[in-house]
Scaffold this active site. Structure first.
Site, short mmCIF file in Angstrom:
data_model
loop_
_atom_site.label_atom_id
_atom_site.label_comp_id
_atom_site.label_asym_id
_atom_site.label_seq_id
_atom_site.Cartn_x
_atom_site.Cartn_y
_atom_site.Cartn_z
N GLN A 70 -7.09 -1.50 3.36
CA GLN A 70 -6.34 -1.24 4.60
C GLN A 70 -7.04 -0.15 5.41
OE1 GLN A 70 -2.48 1.01 4.91
NE2 GLN A 70 -1.69 -0.99 5.54
N GLY B 294 10.52 -4.12 2.87
CA GLY B 294 11.45 -3.01 3.07
C GLY B 294 12.74 -3.16 2.30
N GLU B 295 12.96 -2.18 1.40
CA GLU B 295 14.27 -2.02 0.76
C GLU B 295 14.62 -3.15 -0.20
OE1 GLU B 295 16.51 1.27 0.60
OE2 GLU B 295 14.96 0.98 2.11
N CYS C 49 2.16 3.62 9.67
CA CYS C 49 2.15 4.99 9.14
C CYS C 49 2.85 5.94 10.10
CB CYS C 49 0.71 5.43 8.90
SG CYS C 49 0.59 7.09 8.24
N ARG D 116 8.36 0.66 -3.10
CA ARG D 116 9.06 1.58 -4.01
C ARG D 116 9.81 0.85 -5.10
NH1 ARG D 116 12.57 4.06 0.28
NH2 ARG D 116 12.40 1.87 0.85
N PRO E 125 0.85 -1.19 0.00
CA PRO E 125 0.00 0.00 0.00
C PRO E 125 0.88 1.23 0.00
CG PRO E 125 0.16 -0.92 2.22
CD PRO E 125 0.91 -1.85 1.31
N MET E 126 0.59 2.20 -0.85
CA MET E 126 1.35 3.45 -0.84
C MET E 126 0.41 4.62 -1.11
SD MET E 126 4.96 2.41 -2.71
CE MET E 126 5.69 4.01 -2.56
N GLU E 127 0.14 5.34 -0.04
CA GLU E 127 -0.80 6.46 -0.13
C GLU E 127 -0.31 7.50 -1.13
OE1 GLU E 127 -0.82 9.20 2.97
OE2 GLU E 127 -2.84 9.92 2.56
C1 LIG Z 1 4.72 7.41 -0.46
C2 LIG Z 1 4.48 6.25 0.45
C3 LIG Z 1 3.19 5.96 0.89
C4 LIG Z 1 2.94 4.88 1.74
N1 LIG Z 1 1.65 4.61 2.15
C5 LIG Z 1 1.41 3.54 2.96
C6 LIG Z 1 0.08 3.19 3.34
O1 LIG Z 1 -0.92 3.83 2.95
N2 LIG Z 1 -0.08 2.13 4.17
C7 LIG Z 1 0.99 1.39 4.63
O2 LIG Z 1 0.80 0.44 5.38
N3 LIG Z 1 2.23 1.68 4.25
C8 LIG Z 1 2.47 2.72 3.43
N4 LIG Z 1 3.75 2.98 3.02
C9 LIG Z 1 4.85 2.05 3.39
C10 LIG Z 1 5.04 0.98 2.29
O3 LIG Z 1 3.90 0.16 2.18
C11 LIG Z 1 6.26 0.08 2.60
O4 LIG Z 1 6.07 -0.53 3.83
C12 LIG Z 1 7.57 0.88 2.62
O5 LIG Z 1 7.66 1.74 1.51
C13 LIG Z 1 8.78 -0.06 2.64
O6 LIG Z 1 8.77 -0.92 1.53
P1 LIG Z 1 9.66 -0.61 0.21
O7 LIG Z 1 11.08 -0.42 0.66
O8 LIG Z 1 9.46 -1.85 -0.65
O9 LIG Z 1 9.11 0.62 -0.40
C14 LIG Z 1 4.01 4.06 2.18
C15 LIG Z 1 5.31 4.34 1.72
C16 LIG Z 1 5.56 5.41 0.88
C17 LIG Z 1 6.97 5.67 0.41
#
Ligand SMILES: Cc1cc2nc3c(=O)[nH]c(=O)nc-3n(C[C@H](O)[C@H](O)[C@H](O)COP(=O)(O)O)c2cc1C
Length: 308
Positions: free
Chosen positions: A68, A200-201, A98, A224, A7-9
């Site tokens: 979510q 993560g990462e 969050c 990401r 999820p990414m807001e």
């Molecule tokens: C711009 C942005 C928005 C995000 N929105 C949410 C969200 O709505 N809910 C949530 O549980 N995590 C949210 N996250 C966290 C991501 O789901 C994820 O846990 C975090 O980016 C680490 O994973 P990654 O390294 O693969 O990006 C958000 C992260 C980013 C960067």
């Protein structure tokens, strides 16, 4: 291996979910969070965050989507969880990650990691409200300030009856600063007996292998990294090569069509710049394109640059 799209807001909306699940490799998507304060949210709120509810909760490509929720009040979260699954969500995910402290005097997300008991009460109420055939999952960070409550929080989530747990292997204070502490996930895993998904990462295939080894988890969630390399899930699962830039450009054009003719037209310039920001990590061409459109405000001009 099971791969979930994170999820990414403000970034991964239904249009992005549609596109990335068409590229393939994802088994599940989680929506941007719905903030729950002190009321049963109108159905339209769930449909706005998750238009896939009109398609029995599936992306056009048939990947299930889970809504979510974020909030602090167990009862209201439970009522809204019931509504979301009634509308077609494939289970419920609860946000304990969050970083925002309070919004409108309402807590939610990572701040609750200071209160394992509140987390237990929330997960327990939601689990009781949601019919058994639907899963209830939670997504947590390693803690708010530090990792001292990481195991207690995970245990609270498991003891309250959650079906699975995603762990973003950093504290709130760590923000998004590398590294992610994947070995912490393995530590937690020794104390809980529900399926754990590591997050993560993860930016490439080698990261995925390292993460799986260090976290002792087969299943992962990509955020990401999937925006930086749209076929990352296929690269990891099926050892595909990274998508060539020309194909990424075609996706950018497609995304532009979606965003302009969808309901997000006014957000298009910012959204496409944001996505190019992520793509720049993988593709030098994306950075050049970003520099070219950085100052542009009109969607037409931006699209012309992408297509040139
Ligand atoms: C711009 C942005 C928005 C995000 N929105 C949410 C969200 O709505 N809910 C949530 O549980 N995590 C949210 N996250 C966290 C991501 O789901 C994820 O846990 C975090 O980016 C680490 O994973 P990654 O390294 O693969 O990006 C958000 C992260 C980013 C960067």
């Amino acid at each position: 291996m099971h791969i979930t799209l994170a999820p990414m807001e403000g970034v991964v909306d239904h249009l992005m979910r549609d596109m990335l699940t068409q590229v393939g490799g994802f088994d599940l998507c989680v929506t941007e969070f719905v903030r729950i304060v002190d009321q049963l949210m109108p159905k339209r709120v769930f449909h706005r965050i998750c238009p896939e509810l009109n398609n029995q909760g599936f992306t056009p490509n048939g990947v299930p989507v889970k809504v979510q929720l974020l909030g602090q009040h167990a009862d209201w979260l439970a009522e809204n969880a019931f509504r979301a699954v009634e509308l077609g969500s494939h289970g419920i995910d609860l946000n304990f990650g969050c970083p925002a402290k309070t919004v409108n005097k309402s807590k939610g997300g990572a701040i609750l990691l200071r209160e394992p008991e509140t987390i237990y009460n929330i997960v327990s109420a939601v689990r009781q409200a949601v019919p058994k055939e639907h899963t209830v999952s939670a997504k947590m960070r390693l803690g708010f300030d530090d990792t001292s409550l990481a195991i207690s929080n995970a245990q609270a989530i498991a003891d309250a009856g959650a079906n699975s747990l995603v762990i973003h292997a950093r504290t709130k204070v760590d923000g998004y600063k590398p590294p992610a502490y994947w070995d912490w996930i393995a530590k937690i895993k020794q104390h809980v007996d529900i399926p754990i998904i590591a997050n993560g990462e993860i930016w490439n295939e080698q990261d995925a292998v390292n993460c799986q080894q260090q976290s002792d988890c087969e299943n992962i969630m990509l955020g990401r990294g999937a925006l930086a390399m749209p076929n990352l899930a296929q690269v990891i699962k099926n050892t595909e090569l990274a998508m060539p830039w020309e194909q990424v450009k075609a996706l950018l054009v497609r995304y532009s069509g979606y965003e302009l003719f969808g309901d997000k037209g006014k957000y298009y310039p910012n959204r496409v710049k944001q996505w190019l920001g992520y793509l720049s990590r993988q593709y030098p061409e994306a950075e050049a394109l970003f520099m070219g459109i950085r100052a542009l405000k009109s969607a037409d001009e931006i699209l012309q640059q992408i297509q040139s």
